[in-house]
Design a protein around this motif. Sequence first.
Motif, mmCIF file in Angstrom:
data_model
loop_
_atom_site.group_PDB
_atom_site.id
_atom_site.type_symbol
_atom_site.label_atom_id
_atom_site.label_comp_id
_atom_site.label_asym_id
_atom_site.label_seq_id
_atom_site.Cartn_x
_atom_site.Cartn_y
_atom_site.Cartn_z
ATOM 1 N N UNK A 149 0.808 -1.224 0.000
ATOM 2 C CA UNK A 149 0.000 0.000 0.000
ATOM 3 C C UNK A 149 0.838 1.269 0.000
ATOM 4 N N UNK A 150 2.067 1.209 -0.513
ATOM 5 C CA UNK A 150 2.813 2.456 -0.622
ATOM 6 C C UNK A 150 3.337 2.631 -2.042
ATOM 7 N N UNK A 151 3.471 3.889 -2.428
ATOM 8 C CA UNK A 151 3.879 4.164 -3.803
ATOM 9 C C UNK A 151 5.343 3.791 -3.989
ATOM 10 N N UNK A 152 5.698 3.566 -5.234
ATOM 11 C CA UNK A 152 7.073 3.155 -5.539
ATOM 12 C C UNK A 152 8.080 4.264 -5.257
ATOM 13 N N UNK A 153 7.597 5.512 -5.139
ATOM 14 C CA UNK A 153 8.529 6.610 -4.853
ATOM 15 C C UNK A 153 8.505 7.005 -3.374
ATOM 16 N N UNK A 154 7.878 6.193 -2.525
ATOM 17 C CA UNK A 154 7.814 6.503 -1.090
ATOM 18 C C UNK A 154 9.222 6.537 -0.503
ATOM 19 N N UNK A 155 9.504 7.588 0.283
ATOM 20 C CA UNK A 155 10.856 7.766 0.821
ATOM 21 C C UNK A 155 10.997 7.295 2.274
ATOM 22 N N UNK A 156 9.949 6.704 2.805
ATOM 23 C CA UNK A 156 10.024 6.249 4.194
ATOM 24 C C UNK A 156 11.075 5.144 4.330
ATOM 25 N N UNK A 157 11.821 5.189 5.434
ATOM 26 C CA UNK A 157 12.898 4.216 5.640
ATOM 27 C C UNK A 157 12.354 2.792 5.744
ATOM 28 N N UNK A 158 11.172 2.664 6.321
ATOM 29 C CA UNK A 158 10.602 1.325 6.527
ATOM 30 C C UNK A 158 9.149 1.296 6.064
ATOM 31 N N UNK A 159 8.707 0.166 5.488
ATOM 32 C CA UNK A 159 7.291 0.031 5.104
ATOM 33 C C UNK A 159 6.425 -0.444 6.266
#
Lengths: 269, 269
Positions: free
Chosen positions: A157-167
């Motif tokens: 459920x996160x975009x491919x460009x998400x910059x979060x360190x962890x999903x």
Amino acid sequence: MPRFALKVEYHGGPFSGWQRQRDQPSVQGAIEAALARLEPGAHTIAAAGRTDAGVHALGQVAHCDLSRDWAPFRLMEALNYHLKPQPVAIVDCAAVAPNWHARFSAQERRYSFRLLMRRAPATHDAGLVWQVPHMLDLAAMQEGATHLVGHHDFTTFRSSICQSASPVKTLDMLEIRDVAGQGGPELGFELRARSFLHNQVRSIVGTLERVGRGAWAPQDVRRALEARNRAACGPVCPPQGLYLAEAVYPEDPFTRGALADQAAPARKS
Amino acid sequence: MPRFALKVEYHGGPFSGWQRQRDQPSVQGAIEAALARLEPGAHTIAAAGRTDAGVHALGQVAHCDLSRDWAPFRLMEALNYHLKPQPVAIVDCAAVAPNWHARFSAQERRYSFRLLMRRAPATHDAGLVWQVPHMLDLAAMQEGATHLVGHHDFTTFRSSICQSASPVKTLDMLEIRDVAGQGGPELGFELRARSFLHNQVRSIVGTLERVGRGAWAPQDVRRALEARNRAACGPVCPPQGLYLAEAVYPEDPFTRGALADQAAPARKS
């Protein structure tokens, strides 16, 4: 330098999103430009959530540093004067400690989502809801939603460009309700978490819409989550139904904010 | 010729009002033009209430005569297709008897009014509320409102160009409530009567706002009413908070309307 917390409401329609961008209108850029009208020079503000293009806010929170010791009510009024006619309004303002941070001090974000189920085009709510031309099975969506609440790997459920360190995130609340209590036409989603991944809310709502129209079974949501694979996600829904509703802090900075200055009128009798 | 009742929702902003006018966009004109796309020739429709420029509708009711025996759902869909992108939507449609009349058969009109009390400019609700930059005393307004309910000569509260044969009307309901139940920021008015005079609702709301901010005492509303003099009225408030909410008929024409065709989706499990 005195630091101020700003509670910000905006219509996301005319903006490329919260974040300042060269040659594109942004909410951050609009507020920084208004600050420059009050105190010349460059201003950089931080916010609790960086909303995407077209996403609205009811209670975005930002902070700014100024050299003058503004009265919060005056600062709010002056910013709103310079923000006009853009659909951005400072709805509260408070002095905060110099180490208080709109993004890093926040312990919870709350998003809401408006989904309108009807065939006739929206008139008053155009641009403020995601409209689908069919009815949805609310109970099935609610059942699907239960699989997402809690501590999970939200890679799906996160975009491919998400910059979060962890999903890995903890979704503390995901509720869907029939707003008018009449079986439609509007569904309201409420989501709460310490923080969200990029496109997480829109990926969740788009997936639950598939459940609501019977294309997915409620337990297919669990399978998608467990796949930990972006390709397993339903479609990301459009931004115009999404609202950053609130940012929550250990201590509410606005309890003695600018709105406290507004007194009720004296009654004539 | 088959006659159809149409339930119409619109945003009054771009229109000079309901009534067709030469060289001015009107809601009536927009719907009649859409009808002409379905069946060539001139169309004249009648409506429950002729709203002024800028006034919105949630449940305006109109009727039209067509030569083909349209299925209500198909007629609604075809009209909405041709009305795009104007903010006018047919939200329900039903076949009615040839002597049924949207205006003359109506036995009650319901209006609502949205008033936003805050200094920061409205963003999402811009154009959809009347905004005042101060708090109002709701209890005083409610007390003032009681003087207007019932059978009265409303000469004070009608415009000088009102074409009604008599200024005597029965106001069956005038309620004001704190919409969020939190002491603001939005007040919602609900008014019901068999029929209203021209500018009656906006004259009433403008007068009660004076009471709410303490410029008038609640009993000044009674004095204004008893003066039977337009000059005794408070200011007429702006149109953008006003909604024609509903028109009521002895038998609801829409009980077997187009929306009955919309079935809930089959659940996948």
